[in-house]
Design a protein around this motif. Structure first.
Motif, mmCIF file in Angstrom:
data_model
loop_
_atom_site.group_PDB
_atom_site.id
_atom_site.type_symbol
_atom_site.label_atom_id
_atom_site.label_comp_id
_atom_site.label_asym_id
_atom_site.label_seq_id
_atom_site.Cartn_x
_atom_site.Cartn_y
_atom_site.Cartn_z
ATOM 1 N N GLU A 267 0.828 -1.203 0.000
ATOM 2 C CA GLU A 267 0.000 0.000 0.000
ATOM 3 C C GLU A 267 0.874 1.269 0.000
ATOM 4 N N ARG A 268 1.934 1.223 0.816
ATOM 5 C CA ARG A 268 2.828 2.383 0.923
ATOM 6 C C ARG A 268 3.533 2.651 -0.419
ATOM 7 N N ALA A 269 3.998 1.562 -1.059
ATOM 8 C CA ALA A 269 4.682 1.720 -2.351
ATOM 9 C C ALA A 269 3.706 2.252 -3.403
ATOM 10 N N PHE A 270 2.497 1.737 -3.384
ATOM 11 C CA PHE A 270 1.467 2.191 -4.327
ATOM 12 C C PHE A 270 1.264 3.706 -4.175
ATOM 13 N N ASP A 271 1.114 4.137 -2.925
ATOM 14 C CA ASP A 271 0.897 5.569 -2.679
ATOM 15 C C ASP A 271 2.088 6.405 -3.159
ATOM 16 N N THR A 272 3.304 5.888 -2.920
ATOM 17 C CA THR A 272 4.513 6.626 -3.345
ATOM 18 C C THR A 272 4.523 6.808 -4.860
ATOM 19 N N VAL A 273 4.229 5.722 -5.574
ATOM 20 C CA VAL A 273 4.281 5.790 -7.041
ATOM 21 C C VAL A 273 3.192 6.729 -7.563
ATOM 22 N N MET A 274 1.980 6.574 -7.030
ATOM 23 C CA MET A 274 0.876 7.404 -7.524
ATOM 24 C C MET A 274 1.133 8.888 -7.246
ATOM 25 N N LEU B 258 12.486 15.302 -5.292
ATOM 26 C CA LEU B 258 13.593 14.369 -5.554
ATOM 27 C C LEU B 258 13.030 13.008 -5.958
ATOM 28 N N VAL B 259 13.526 12.496 -7.070
ATOM 29 C CA VAL B 259 13.122 11.189 -7.584
ATOM 30 C C VAL B 259 14.411 10.383 -7.716
ATOM 31 N N MET B 260 14.463 9.220 -7.096
ATOM 32 C CA MET B 260 15.742 8.492 -7.119
ATOM 33 C C MET B 260 15.980 7.799 -8.461
ATOM 34 N N ARG B 261 17.174 8.027 -9.007
ATOM 35 C CA ARG B 261 17.623 7.323 -10.212
ATOM 36 C C ARG B 261 17.879 5.878 -9.819
ATOM 37 N N VAL B 262 17.062 4.986 -10.350
ATOM 38 C CA VAL B 262 17.243 3.553 -10.066
ATOM 39 C C VAL B 262 17.419 2.858 -11.413
ATOM 40 N N TYR B 263 18.642 2.845 -11.902
ATOM 41 C CA TYR B 263 18.924 2.352 -13.252
ATOM 42 C C TYR B 263 19.468 0.920 -13.189
ATOM 43 N N PHE B 264 18.724 0.026 -13.818
ATOM 44 C CA PHE B 264 19.109 -1.391 -13.831
ATOM 45 C C PHE B 264 19.553 -1.852 -15.205
ATOM 46 N N GLU B 265 19.310 -1.041 -16.239
ATOM 47 C CA GLU B 265 19.595 -1.493 -17.614
ATOM 48 C C GLU B 265 20.529 -0.478 -18.255
ATOM 49 N N LYS B 266 21.729 -0.884 -18.588
ATOM 50 C CA LYS B 266 22.719 0.042 -19.131
ATOM 51 C C LYS B 266 22.938 -0.185 -20.632
ATOM 52 N N PRO B 267 22.656 0.848 -21.433
ATOM 53 C CA PRO B 267 22.956 0.740 -22.869
ATOM 54 C C PRO B 267 24.463 0.937 -23.048
ATOM 55 N N ARG B 268 25.140 0.075 -23.722
ATOM 56 C CA ARG B 268 26.599 0.204 -23.855
ATOM 57 C C ARG B 268 26.963 0.686 -25.246
ATOM 58 N N LEU C 8 13.177 -1.914 -6.011
ATOM 59 C CA LEU C 8 12.231 -0.816 -6.281
ATOM 60 C C LEU C 8 11.162 -0.730 -5.191
ATOM 61 N N LEU C 9 10.689 -1.906 -4.772
ATOM 62 C CA LEU C 9 9.690 -1.936 -3.693
ATOM 63 C C LEU C 9 10.251 -1.302 -2.428
ATOM 64 N N ASP C 10 11.488 -1.672 -2.084
ATOM 65 C CA ASP C 10 12.114 -1.145 -0.868
ATOM 66 C C ASP C 10 12.237 0.377 -0.931
ATOM 67 N N VAL C 11 12.631 0.892 -2.103
ATOM 68 C CA VAL C 11 12.788 2.348 -2.236
ATOM 69 C C VAL C 11 11.416 3.025 -2.130
ATOM 70 N N CYS C 12 10.429 2.477 -2.837
ATOM 71 C CA CYS C 12 9.086 3.092 -2.802
ATOM 72 C C CYS C 12 8.509 3.035 -1.396
ATOM 73 N N GLU C 13 8.833 1.984 -0.659
ATOM 74 C CA GLU C 13 8.306 1.895 0.710
ATOM 75 C C GLU C 13 8.907 2.955 1.629
ATOM 76 N N LEU C 14 10.043 3.499 1.243
ATOM 77 C CA LEU C 14 10.604 4.616 2.023
ATOM 78 C C LEU C 14 9.836 5.909 1.760
ATOM 79 N N GLY C 15 9.011 5.896 0.711
ATOM 80 C CA GLY C 15 8.276 7.118 0.351
ATOM 81 C C GLY C 15 9.009 7.923 -0.713
ATOM 82 N N LEU C 16 9.987 7.281 -1.359
ATOM 83 C CA LEU C 16 10.788 7.972 -2.376
ATOM 84 C C LEU C 16 10.397 7.442 -3.759
ATOM 85 N N PRO C 17 9.922 8.333 -4.668
ATOM 86 C CA PRO C 17 9.587 7.846 -6.013
ATOM 87 C C PRO C 17 10.842 7.500 -6.812
#
Ligand SMILES: O=C[C@H](O)[C@H](O)COP(=O)(O)O
Ligand SMILES: C=C(OP(=O)(O)O)C(=O)O
Length: 353
Positions: A31-38, A90-100, A131-140
């Protein structure tokens, strides 16, 4: 029937993946992550629509490779967000896919153990958990959408998406963007061309039909509505930056000519700082001055930042990795990030409304 000897000559195997729905049920959104994203998405849309005068700041590591250090970073950023929230989102850069450019580690989803075992199944699961852990902190969160299938696994946990300089001109990425649930920033090309980003905005704003997968993992024709929240990310290129007021004015004119609203984000890293992370504060401060002097088109910035400044090569013995230091592009360190954002906060408090 697939006929050997004529098809898939260069394919060595197909490894099974859980379906997007299976991964969602293993790691459901809270629920917390949902609220953060929305809330994150709504705040971003409001900034782009000028209903919220703040500047959005996509800030964080060039790439996530160690979730423990990544979460350590996220907790620090959340505390800073609380401090500067009246001037910046502030929106955290969470980059998992790197174009080389050619080859190299392609990110945490592709090779989570950084040992060429390419456990994409495990990478996708760990990425979702992170991503879930970050969103649960309240950080998009913000990410680069590189693989066109990944958003089916992770899209519910993302508030802002980038299409990178190497893929902005790709039809596949424009089609995908037309269906994404977030505002999408299209980078200018590596040669500095902003027209490709403008064309990408125009294309992604339209409905498309294309091949993809559905939640059950079936190949499907994906039909989209079109994404009205595309904007340009100026990242410099072709050997020169493009964050200065003249380049910004040129970009504004090009958007106007295309009949698009003047919404610009400046990437303080990459060619805008000649890939020298320590120059990012200069870019940021220039952007903030432009805003203070009345610029109306600059809605966001991007910063590559980590706990420890610089970057490191991936060592053969992973125990030798420096904690909190990038394994891809160099980043500004945490203390400098705080100084840079606090300085911007002070300046932005005096901006004209
Ligand atoms: O920000 C990331 C890099 O600049 C991008 O992935 C290209 O990296 P490379 O030129 O080292 O391959
Ligand atoms: C790859 C990136 O940027 P660009 O597409 O601008 O090179 C990035 O931001 O990680």
């Amino acid at each position: 029937m697939i006929t050997p000897d004529i098809e898939n000559i260069n394919v060595t195997s197909f490894a099974p993946m859980p379906t997007p729905e299976e991964l969602h049920s293993t790691l459901p959104i809270s629920e917390r992550a949902f609220d953060t994203v929305m809330k994150g998405r709504a705040d971003l849309r409001n900034i782009i629509d000028r209903k919220d005068p703040r500047l959005f700041v996509v800030v964080g590591p060039c790439s996530i490779h160690d979730p423990e250090a990544g979460l350590d970073y996220a907790r620090r950023l959340k505390a800073l967000q609380d401090e500067v929230q009246d001037t910046m989102l502030l929106v955290m850069r969470v980059y998992f896919e790197k174009p080389r450019t050619t080859t190299g580690w392609k990110g945490y989803i592709n090779d989570p153990f950084m040992d060429d075992s390419f456990r994409v199944d495990e990478g996708m699961k760990r990425a979702r958990q992170f991503l879930l852990d970050v969103c649960e902190l309240g950080l998009p969160t913000a990410t680069e959408a590189l693989d066109p299938i990944s958003p089916q696994y992770l899209g519910d946990l993302i508030a802002w998406t980038a299409i990178g300089a190497r893929t902005t001109e790709s039809q596949t990425h424009r089609e995908m963007s037309s269906g994404l649930s977030t505002p999408v920033g299209f980078k200018n090309g590596t040669d500095g061309d902003i027209e490709i980003a403008i064309n990408a905005i125009l294309s992604a704003a339209h409905p498309h039909s294309f091949l993809g997968i559905n939640g059950q993992g079936n190949v499907a024709v994906v039909r989209t509505r079109g994404n009205g929240y595309g904007h340009v990310v100026l990242r410099g290129g072709g050997g020169r930056p493009n964050y200065d007021s003249v380049s910004v004015a040129i970009a504004e004119q090009a958007l106007k000519k295309a009949g698009l609203p003047a919404n610009l984000v400046v990437d303080c890293s990459h060619a805008n700082s000649y890939k020298k992370p320590e120059l990012q504060p200069l870019v940021m401060s220039d952007v903030v001055q432009q805003i203070k002097h009345g610029n109306q088109s600059l809605v966001g910035v991007m910063i590559e930042s980590n706990i420890v400044s610089g970057n490191q090569k991936i060592p053969a013995d992973l125990a030798q990795l420096v904690y909190g230091c990038s394994v891809t592009d160099g980043c500004i360190g945490w203390d400098d990030t705080v100084d840079m954002l606090r300085a911007a906060h002070t300046e932005l408090r005096q901006r004209p409304r």
